[in-house]
Scaffold this active site. Structure first.
Site, mmCIF file in Angstrom:
data_model
loop_
_atom_site.group_PDB
_atom_site.id
_atom_site.type_symbol
_atom_site.label_atom_id
_atom_site.label_comp_id
_atom_site.label_asym_id
_atom_site.label_seq_id
_atom_site.Cartn_x
_atom_site.Cartn_y
_atom_site.Cartn_z
ATOM 1 N N LYS A 1 0.867 -1.178 0.000
ATOM 2 C CA LYS A 1 0.000 0.000 0.000
ATOM 3 C C LYS A 1 0.898 1.220 0.000
ATOM 4 O O LYS A 1 2.039 1.155 0.484
ATOM 5 C CB LYS A 1 -0.898 0.019 1.241
ATOM 6 C CG LYS A 1 -2.145 0.848 1.088
ATOM 7 C CD LYS A 1 -3.237 0.111 0.336
ATOM 8 C CE LYS A 1 -4.425 1.011 0.040
ATOM 9 N NZ LYS A 1 -5.561 0.249 -0.499
ATOM 10 N N ASP B 1 -6.989 4.298 -4.656
ATOM 11 C CA ASP B 1 -7.644 4.141 -3.349
ATOM 12 C C ASP B 1 -8.263 5.512 -3.060
ATOM 13 O O ASP B 1 -8.488 6.302 -3.999
ATOM 14 C CB ASP B 1 -6.631 3.712 -2.271
ATOM 15 C CG ASP B 1 -7.311 3.265 -0.960
ATOM 16 O OD1 ASP B 1 -7.852 2.150 -0.927
ATOM 17 O OD2 ASP B 1 -7.306 4.039 0.013
HETATM 18 P P1 NDP Z 1 -12.878 7.622 -2.824
HETATM 19 O O1 NDP Z 1 -11.845 8.638 -2.586
HETATM 20 O O2 NDP Z 1 -13.377 7.411 -4.197
HETATM 21 O O3 NDP Z 1 -14.143 7.899 -1.892
HETATM 22 C C1 NDP Z 1 -14.018 7.934 -0.502
HETATM 23 C C2 NDP Z 1 -15.354 8.366 0.074
HETATM 24 O O4 NDP Z 1 -15.282 8.238 1.485
HETATM 25 C C3 NDP Z 1 -15.677 9.833 -0.206
HETATM 26 O O5 NDP Z 1 -17.058 9.982 -0.264
HETATM 27 C C4 NDP Z 1 -15.084 10.527 1.010
HETATM 28 O O6 NDP Z 1 -15.681 11.781 1.289
HETATM 29 C C5 NDP Z 1 -15.378 9.545 2.113
HETATM 30 N N1 NDP Z 1 -14.373 9.660 3.162
HETATM 31 C C6 NDP Z 1 -13.023 9.570 3.031
HETATM 32 N N2 NDP Z 1 -12.409 9.766 4.207
HETATM 33 C C7 NDP Z 1 -13.403 9.995 5.085
HETATM 34 C C8 NDP Z 1 -13.423 10.268 6.478
HETATM 35 N N3 NDP Z 1 -12.275 10.336 7.191
HETATM 36 N N4 NDP Z 1 -14.629 10.442 7.070
HETATM 37 C C9 NDP Z 1 -15.791 10.370 6.364
HETATM 38 N N5 NDP Z 1 -15.824 10.108 5.045
HETATM 39 C C10 NDP Z 1 -14.651 9.926 4.428
HETATM 40 O O7 NDP Z 1 -12.284 6.241 -2.219
HETATM 41 P P2 NDP Z 1 -12.737 4.763 -2.520
HETATM 42 O O8 NDP Z 1 -14.191 4.701 -2.732
HETATM 43 O O9 NDP Z 1 -11.821 4.222 -3.539
HETATM 44 O O10 NDP Z 1 -12.339 4.036 -1.145
HETATM 45 C C11 NDP Z 1 -13.243 3.957 -0.048
HETATM 46 C C12 NDP Z 1 -12.822 2.843 0.881
HETATM 47 O O11 NDP Z 1 -12.796 1.596 0.155
HETATM 48 C C13 NDP Z 1 -11.411 2.973 1.489
HETATM 49 O O12 NDP Z 1 -11.409 2.380 2.769
HETATM 50 C C14 NDP Z 1 -10.557 2.131 0.546
HETATM 51 O O13 NDP Z 1 -9.356 1.694 1.152
HETATM 52 C C15 NDP Z 1 -11.506 0.983 0.270
HETATM 53 N N6 NDP Z 1 -11.224 0.219 -0.927
HETATM 54 C C16 NDP Z 1 -11.169 0.806 -2.155
HETATM 55 C C17 NDP Z 1 -10.934 0.049 -3.275
HETATM 56 C C18 NDP Z 1 -10.989 0.622 -4.650
HETATM 57 O O14 NDP Z 1 -10.971 -0.169 -5.601
HETATM 58 N N7 NDP Z 1 -11.090 1.924 -4.835
HETATM 59 C C19 NDP Z 1 -10.639 -1.390 -3.172
HETATM 60 C C20 NDP Z 1 -10.820 -1.930 -1.839
HETATM 61 C C21 NDP Z 1 -11.059 -1.134 -0.767
HETATM 62 P P3 NDP Z 1 -14.931 13.153 0.889
HETATM 63 O O15 NDP Z 1 -15.020 13.199 -0.593
HETATM 64 O O16 NDP Z 1 -15.678 14.204 1.594
HETATM 65 O O17 NDP Z 1 -13.516 12.992 1.384
#
Ligand code: NDP
Length: 454
Positions: free
Chosen positions: A133, A173
């Protein structure tokens, strides 16, 4: 879960004390190792080939961590400086593989927890991928496209020395989506003069795989379907809470809607929206445009759809529903939220985000015997299709959407069956956390044993 004997519990406690001493203040990493060892250490002690070779001690130490400075210039001509990391955790079963995260709270602890989890998640997919990561404390929010481009290019100057299709293959991510991947791959290609599969999540026109964008969210839903099918139940007609409004959340919601689920919520870091009428395909497309094109906030949904309500600075877990899909970030379901979900009759929680439930929340779900799909298993669809992207790049072919989707479905089914193999108790109940942890452990550990002492 089977009761853990006192002597096993002593060993688990001592082991985790050592982890805390050797990795001070890395709280997320402590949490991930604790959760893993609670189920894996008793298994390891019952199988002396693992315990005698100190496999757990060895696999909780990353192969290496690369830390570097990233200097770039903002639109005002000021010099900015960020810190970046690549945690190459384990290449026991394949080249290092795992996403890059850009978020102001990124730390070595968060990346170590994610890299550790990734090693076992990747093992569960059945594809030859190790765990890694990386990322930076850079915040893309509020930056112009050109600022993001300059940052990505500066980061890749250093990162490109450490990655490659047989070495380490980063993906996206939090904060690293299609735009960032384009800049990162463009710079990698430029520096190396090589067009290959050293990054995944690329655009479709330059080596990306169909269904990669949707894969994590779709995969969570496929995994949930298997959990429900075992109870002779299905998604159709149920209500769901989804948190987040990023890549994972949007495509999780999309697949849920297509399976006849009424999705009630989405969120971002400013709060959540509750739409009692349900978020349908048209409304979801509106949010996709809002988040992916305009980079807006979910609060705007409540202005667009007046029956919906926006709750600032809150998470959606107090709303009554059948299913919950935390898809935003780590530790977003705490003890109080878990209790609230159970009181409201939740029957299934499937983790789209990595480690979104605190250890106490997981205990509450386990005690209530609801279906709980841990991130290691439930969200492995994203990295699976990243693995399929690597395969397509290696043979210089692009598979059809249906072909990739079918392979994704097969992989999620395979992950479910491994959880069943190692997580079934005498009451025929599957502890999916225990099953996923042990299945991932066995695969990585057996490879480590084969290599001797390294
Ligand atoms: P994105 O950046 O596309 O979206 C993240 C979302 O979560 C946004 O809506 C963001 O809001 C919100 N968010 C982020 N940090 C916080 C926080 N501290 N408190 C509240 N809301 C928060 O990321 P992903 O969708 O890619 O990833 C989301 C999760 O899924 C993570 O845990 C990631 O590790 C996991 N994941 C992702 C994969 C992928 O293929 N993308 C694969 C496997 C797991 P805002 O825009 O306001 O920051």
């Amino acid at each position: 879960m089977e009761p853990t004997s006192n002597s096993h519990q002593d060993k688990i406690d001592r082991f985790n004390e050592g982890i805390r001493e050797r990795n001070p203040a890395e709280y997320e990493f402590h949490q991930a190792v604790q959760e893993f060892t609670e189920s894996v250490m008793p298994f390891s002690l019952e199988h002396p080939k693992y315990a005698d070779s100190h496999i757990l001690e060895r696999m909780t130490e990353p192969d290496r961590i690369i830390i570097f400075r990233v200097c770039w210039e903002n639109d005002e001509g000021q010099v900015c400086c960020n810190r970046a990391w690549r945690v190459q955790f384990s290449n026991a079963i394949g080249p290092y593989k795992g996403g890059l995260r850009f978020h102001p709270n990124v730390s070595q602890s968060i990346l170590k927890f994610l890299g550790f989890e990734q090693s076992f998640k990747n093992a569960l997919t059945g594809l030859p991928m190790g765990g890694a990561k990386g990322g930076s404390n850079f915040d893309p929010k509020g930056k112009s496209d050109r600022e993001v481009m300059r940052f990505c290019q500066a980061l890749m100057v250093e990162l490109s020395r450490h990655i490659g299709e047989d070495t380490d293959i980063p993906a996206g991510d939090i904060g690293v989506g299609a735009r960032e991947m384009g800049y990162l791959f463009g710079q990698y290609k430029h520096l190396q003069n090589r067009f290959n599969g050293s990054l995944t999540g690329k655009g479709i026109t330059f080596g990306g795989s169909l269904v990669r964008t949707e894969a994590t969210g779709y995969g969570v839903v496929y995994f949930s379907q298997h959990m429900l099918a075992r109870q002779v139940d299905s998604l159709k007609g149920k209500t769901a809470l989804v948190s987040g409004a990023g890549n994972v959340a949007l495509y999780c919601a999309e697949k849920l809607i297509s399976e006849g689920v009424k999705v009630l919520t989405l969120s971002d870091s400013s709060g959540f929206i509750h739409d009692p009428d349900g978020i349908d395909v048209n409304k979801l497309n509106w949010i996709k445009h809002l988040k992916l094109m305009r980079r807006g906030r979910v609060s705007e949904y409540a202005e667009q759809y007046p029956n919906a309500h926006f709750y600032p600075d809150q998470r959606p877990w107090a709303i009554a529903a059948d299913l919950a899909f935390p898809c935003a970030t780590q530790n977003e379901i705490d003890e109080a939220s878990a209790n609230q979900l159970i009181e409201n009759g939740i029957m299934l929680v499937a983790e789209g985000a990595n480690m979104p439930s605190t250890p106490t929340a997981i205990r509450i779900f386990r005690d209530a015997k609801i279906l709980f799909g841990p991130s290691k298993a439930a969200n492995a669809g994203g990295v699976s299709v990243s693995g399929l992207e690597q395969s397509q790049n290696a043979v210089r072919l692009a598979w059809t959407r249906d072909e990739v989707d079918l392979r994704l479905q097969q992989i999620m089914k395979h992950i479910h069956s491994q959880c069943e193999q190692y997580g079934l108790d005498q009451n025929q109940h599957i502890d999916y956390s225990r099953g996923a942890n042990i299945a991932g452990f066995v695969k990585v550990a057996d490879a480590m044993l084969a290599y001797g002492i390294t």
